[in-house]
Structures are given as structure tokens and as C-alpha cells.
Design a protein around this motif. Structure first.
Motif, PDB file in Angstrom:
ATOM      1  N   HIS A  93       0.843  -1.198   0.000  1.00  0.00           N
ATOM      2  CA  HIS A  93       0.000   0.000   0.000  1.00  0.00           C
ATOM      3  C   HIS A  93       0.877   1.247   0.000  1.00  0.00           C
ATOM      4  O   HIS A  93       1.540   1.553   0.993  1.00  0.00           O
ATOM      5  CB  HIS A  93      -0.913   0.009   1.233  1.00  0.00           C
ATOM      6  CG  HIS A  93      -1.989   1.047   1.205  1.00  0.00           C
ATOM      7  ND1 HIS A  93      -3.189   0.895   1.865  1.00  0.00           N
ATOM      8  CD2 HIS A  93      -2.051   2.255   0.588  1.00  0.00           C
ATOM      9  CE1 HIS A  93      -3.949   1.962   1.662  1.00  0.00           C
ATOM     10  NE2 HIS A  93      -3.266   2.805   0.890  1.00  0.00           N
ATOM     11  N   HIS A 104       1.506   5.311  -2.443  1.00  0.00           N
ATOM     12  CA  HIS A 104       0.952   6.231  -3.432  1.00  0.00           C
ATOM     13  C   HIS A 104       2.041   7.044  -4.116  1.00  0.00           C
ATOM     14  O   HIS A 104       3.065   7.371  -3.521  1.00  0.00           O
ATOM     15  CB  HIS A 104      -0.045   7.179  -2.763  1.00  0.00           C
ATOM     16  CG  HIS A 104      -1.190   6.462  -2.136  1.00  0.00           C
ATOM     17  ND1 HIS A 104      -2.321   6.129  -2.828  1.00  0.00           N
ATOM     18  CD2 HIS A 104      -1.369   5.981  -0.880  1.00  0.00           C
ATOM     19  CE1 HIS A 104      -3.160   5.485  -2.029  1.00  0.00           C
ATOM     20  NE2 HIS A 104      -2.590   5.380  -0.834  1.00  0.00           N
ATOM     21  N   ALA A 128       3.453  -2.995  -3.944  1.00  0.00           N
ATOM     22  CA  ALA A 128       2.241  -2.743  -4.725  1.00  0.00           C
ATOM     23  C   ALA A 128       1.994  -1.244  -4.727  1.00  0.00           C
ATOM     24  O   ALA A 128       1.877  -0.634  -3.662  1.00  0.00           O
ATOM     25  CB  ALA A 128       1.040  -3.477  -4.134  1.00  0.00           C
ATOM     26  N   THR A 171      -0.505   1.510  -5.097  1.00  0.00           N
ATOM     27  CA  THR A 171      -1.966   1.502  -4.949  1.00  0.00           C
ATOM     28  C   THR A 171      -2.516   2.927  -4.984  1.00  0.00           C
ATOM     29  O   THR A 171      -3.086   3.420  -4.007  1.00  0.00           O
ATOM     30  CB  THR A 171      -2.370   0.820  -3.627  1.00  0.00           C
ATOM     31  OG1 THR A 171      -1.724   1.491  -2.534  1.00  0.00           O
ATOM     32  CG2 THR A 171      -1.964  -0.649  -3.621  1.00  0.00           C
ATOM     33  N   GLY A 202      -1.575  -2.885  -8.283  1.00  0.00           N
ATOM     34  CA  GLY A 202      -2.377  -2.425  -7.165  1.00  0.00           C
ATOM     35  C   GLY A 202      -3.162  -1.179  -7.494  1.00  0.00           C
ATOM     36  O   GLY A 202      -2.842  -0.441  -8.430  1.00  0.00           O
ATOM     37  N   VAL A 203      -4.214  -0.942  -6.721  1.00  0.00           N
ATOM     38  CA  VAL A 203      -5.042   0.249  -6.836  1.00  0.00           C
ATOM     39  C   VAL A 203      -5.834   0.376  -5.539  1.00  0.00           C
ATOM     40  O   VAL A 203      -6.083  -0.634  -4.862  1.00  0.00           O
ATOM     41  CB  VAL A 203      -6.004   0.172  -8.057  1.00  0.00           C
ATOM     42  CG1 VAL A 203      -7.074  -0.899  -7.847  1.00  0.00           C
ATOM     43  CG2 VAL A 203      -6.632   1.517  -8.378  1.00  0.00           C
ATOM     44  N   GLU A 204      -6.180   1.593  -5.154  1.00  0.00           N
ATOM     45  CA  GLU A 204      -7.033   1.819  -3.982  1.00  0.00           C
ATOM     46  C   GLU A 204      -8.322   2.481  -4.460  1.00  0.00           C
ATOM     47  O   GLU A 204      -8.307   3.622  -4.911  1.00  0.00           O
ATOM     48  CB  GLU A 204      -6.331   2.685  -2.933  1.00  0.00           C
ATOM     49  CG  GLU A 204      -7.141   2.831  -1.651  1.00  0.00           C
ATOM     50  CD  GLU A 204      -6.383   3.552  -0.550  1.00  0.00           C
ATOM     51  OE1 GLU A 204      -6.909   3.614   0.576  1.00  0.00           O
ATOM     52  OE2 GLU A 204      -5.277   4.066  -0.806  1.00  0.00           O
ATOM     53  N   VAL A 236      -8.461  -1.898  -1.404  1.00  0.00           N
ATOM     54  CA  VAL A 236      -7.249  -2.091  -2.199  1.00  0.00           C
ATOM     55  C   VAL A 236      -7.437  -3.323  -3.084  1.00  0.00           C
ATOM     56  O   VAL A 236      -7.838  -4.383  -2.607  1.00  0.00           O
ATOM     57  CB  VAL A 236      -6.018  -2.263  -1.285  1.00  0.00           C
ATOM     58  CG1 VAL A 236      -4.826  -2.812  -2.068  1.00  0.00           C
ATOM     59  CG2 VAL A 236      -5.649  -0.932  -0.648  1.00  0.00           C
ATOM     60  N   LEU A 240      -5.422  -5.968  -5.461  1.00  0.00           N
ATOM     61  CA  LEU A 240      -4.061  -6.471  -5.658  1.00  0.00           C
ATOM     62  C   LEU A 240      -4.035  -7.578  -6.703  1.00  0.00           C
ATOM     63  O   LEU A 240      -4.971  -8.383  -6.795  1.00  0.00           O
ATOM     64  CB  LEU A 240      -3.496  -7.027  -4.339  1.00  0.00           C
ATOM     65  CG  LEU A 240      -3.305  -6.058  -3.177  1.00  0.00           C
ATOM     66  CD1 LEU A 240      -2.909  -6.816  -1.918  1.00  0.00           C
ATOM     67  CD2 LEU A 240      -2.269  -4.987  -3.507  1.00  0.00           C
TER      68      LEU A 240
END
Length: 290
Positions: free
Chosen positions: A16, A18, A44, A46, A71-73, A86, A88
Motif C-alpha cells: 500500500h 501512493h 504494490a 496503490t 495495485g489500486v485503492e 485495495v 491487488l
């Protein structure tokens, strides 16, 4: 005390963080370089509601010894609360998933325009355009608007911008029209990924409501929960670990790194995961043995 984890010093997993593709301070390339410096072996990226930084980060990671995980949030709503999930290890080329990200992007632009409109009484010239420039041309969030207010002398510091104009309950505190939690979870799962409930103790929910959220998340198809997150107390760590056991969710971890200079959220510096939990990375398409 913060320690890198797991105990094997050759493997440090941070799932996690950015970059400037959303609200982080470092470019994807600089983020990868800092992760390598900090001894992170698996990372990752995210960013909020976008995967725009993934390709650049992957190129930067090539040959560095660092493994980059998709990854992305994603933002969503649960019982009127904004919640983050999140995603993954998903297929970043999945057409339906990409279409969903486009909708999330438009939601963010709508919110940014509303923030600029709410702050128009401050008479800051070209506020939206300048905030967008601060965001590197991407959708500006509240931190980017805050920087413009500092630049124009409206407030002396970013913290003051949030206290007066952008914080909870202030004019610039605009809630976006996010989709419901089950829909976002299914986007991730349908793209072959793992849906993880992000930083559960940051939502300021009571213990009872957080148990309800975790149960609803599992029923919606969510598979994991962030147990070990930088900056949380040992009590919170134990409570979330118990939620993971109760709902049979895999355990994830991450620094939630946004910018350098904050030792409580540095890349790879995460409290040790409690024993007896099933790590989410054991279930990646290419499992991490750690």
C-alpha cells in the motif's frame, strides 16, 4: 516500534503506497527508487482510483531486484461512509475493470470541480487549473488545492488550509458519488484480483460498526484485510487481526506511504504481523514465499 517484515530480512513486502499518479509526493520512478533504498523486495503501487503509474513503475523496477505487484485503492460507500478497498494482483488489461476505473476518474473530476466551486469565494485565480498542475496534470485532491492556497498566501501552511477550508465539515469537504462496496469488490475479483479492506481503523467507526463492515465486506466477496498498517497502535493491530480471524480474511500489510519525511509511514516500515494469520501474498498468481 516499527520493524520491516516478515522476519526474513531478504523479503520485505509493502502492499500500500501512493505516487504522483494520485496524491503521493513522489513520481512512480522515484517511489520505486526509494522502496529499493528502504529494502523493500515486493511493492504494490496503490494509487487512488487509477493505475496510471503502474507501467512507469514497472519499467523503473525492472532490473532493480524489486518485484512490482499490480495495485489500486478504490473508493466506495458503505452505509453512508466512504471506504477504501485495495485491489491487488489483478489483470490491468481487463476491459471491464478499465471501464470501471474511467468511471471512478470522472467521479474524482466531478468532486474536484465541486471543491473549486465551493472555494470560489476565496478569489484564488484559476484555482482548479493550478491544483491540477500541482497534481501533475491528474485529478487534484484536497492536498493539491491546499498547496495552491498556501502559494497564494490565503493560509500559511497546508495544515491551516485543511483546518479552515478543506477538512471534515469545512466548505471544501466534498463527498464524491462513489459506488457501493459490493460493486467495487466485484470489479476487483472479476479482474482476477484480490479485494482487501484498506486501513480499517482509519474510518473512525465503533468496534461494533467495524465488525459489521468487515462481515459485509466478506459477504460481498472481499478476501483480505490490512492488518498491519504503519502508524497504528498495537491495540489496533490486535483488534484488526481478530477481525481477520473472525471473518476468515487473508492478512495484508502496507505503509500507506504518501511522502518522505514521515517516519510513521515510511516504505517498508510496518509493525510485525501477528502470528496465526494467512498472508494475502500466498494467494497471488505468483505466490510470494515469505
Amino acid at each position: 516500534m516499527f520493524v520491516t517484515i516478515p522476519q526474513d530480512s531478504r523479503t520485505c513486502i509493502d502492499l500500500h503506497c501512493h505516487s504522483t499518479a494520485s496524491d503521493g509526493a513522489l513520481s512512480p520512478e522515484a517511489l520505486v527508487a526509494r522502496a529499493v533504498e528502504q529494502g523493500v523486495s515486493h511493492l504494490a503501487l496503490t494509487d487512488h482510483d487509477t493505475i496510471a503509474g503502474l507501467e512507469v513503475a514497472r519499467s523503473a523496477a525492472s532490473g532493480s531486484g524489486l518485484s512490482l505487484i499490480n495495485g489500486v485503492e478504490l473508493s466506495c460507500v458503505w452505509r453512508s461512509h466512504t471506504i477504501h478497498v485495495v485491489g491487488l494482483d489483478f489483470d490491468e488489461r481487463d476491459p471491464a475493470f478499465l471501464a470501471a476505473l474511467e468511471r471512478q476518474n470522472e467521479n474524482r473530476w466531478q468532486r474536484a470541480r465541486m471543491i473549486a466551486d465551493r472555494l470560489s469565494r476565496l478569489n484564488v485565480d484559476q484555482l482548479l487549473e493550478r491544483a491540477t498542475k500541482v497534481a501533475g496534470g491528474d485529478v487534484p485532491g484536497r492536498p493539491h488545492f491546499a498547496e495552491v492556497l498556501v502559494e497564494d498566501g490565503v493560509v500559511p501552511k497546508v495544515a491551516h488550509a485543511f483546518k479552515r477550508y478543506l477538512g471534515t465539515g469545512k466548505p471544501g469537504d466534498v463527498k464524491a458519488c462513489w459506488p457501493e462496496l459490493p460493486e467495487v469488490v466485484q470489479w476487483i475479483v472479476a479482474a482476477g484480483g484480490i479485494a482487501v479492506l484498506a486501513h480499517p481503523r482509519k474510518y473512525r467507526l465503533t468496534a461494533t460498526r467495524l465488525r459489521a463492515l468487515t462481515a459485509d465486506f466478506g459477504r460481498a466477496g472481499g478476501q483480505g484485510i490490512e492488518v498491519s498498517v504503519s502508524g497504528q497502535s498495537s491495540g489496533d493491530l490486535g483488534f484488526v487481526a481478530e477481525l481477520a480471524r473472525r471473518e476468515k480474511l487473508w492478512a495484508s500489510q502496507g505503509s500507506d506511504f504518501h511522502f518522505p519525511g514521515a517516519p510513521w509511514c515510511e516504505l517498508g516500515r510496518i509493525m510485525k504481523m501477528p502470528e496465526g494469520l494467512e498472508p494475502v501474498w500466498h494467494h497471488f498468481r505468483q505466490p510470494i514465499e515469505a
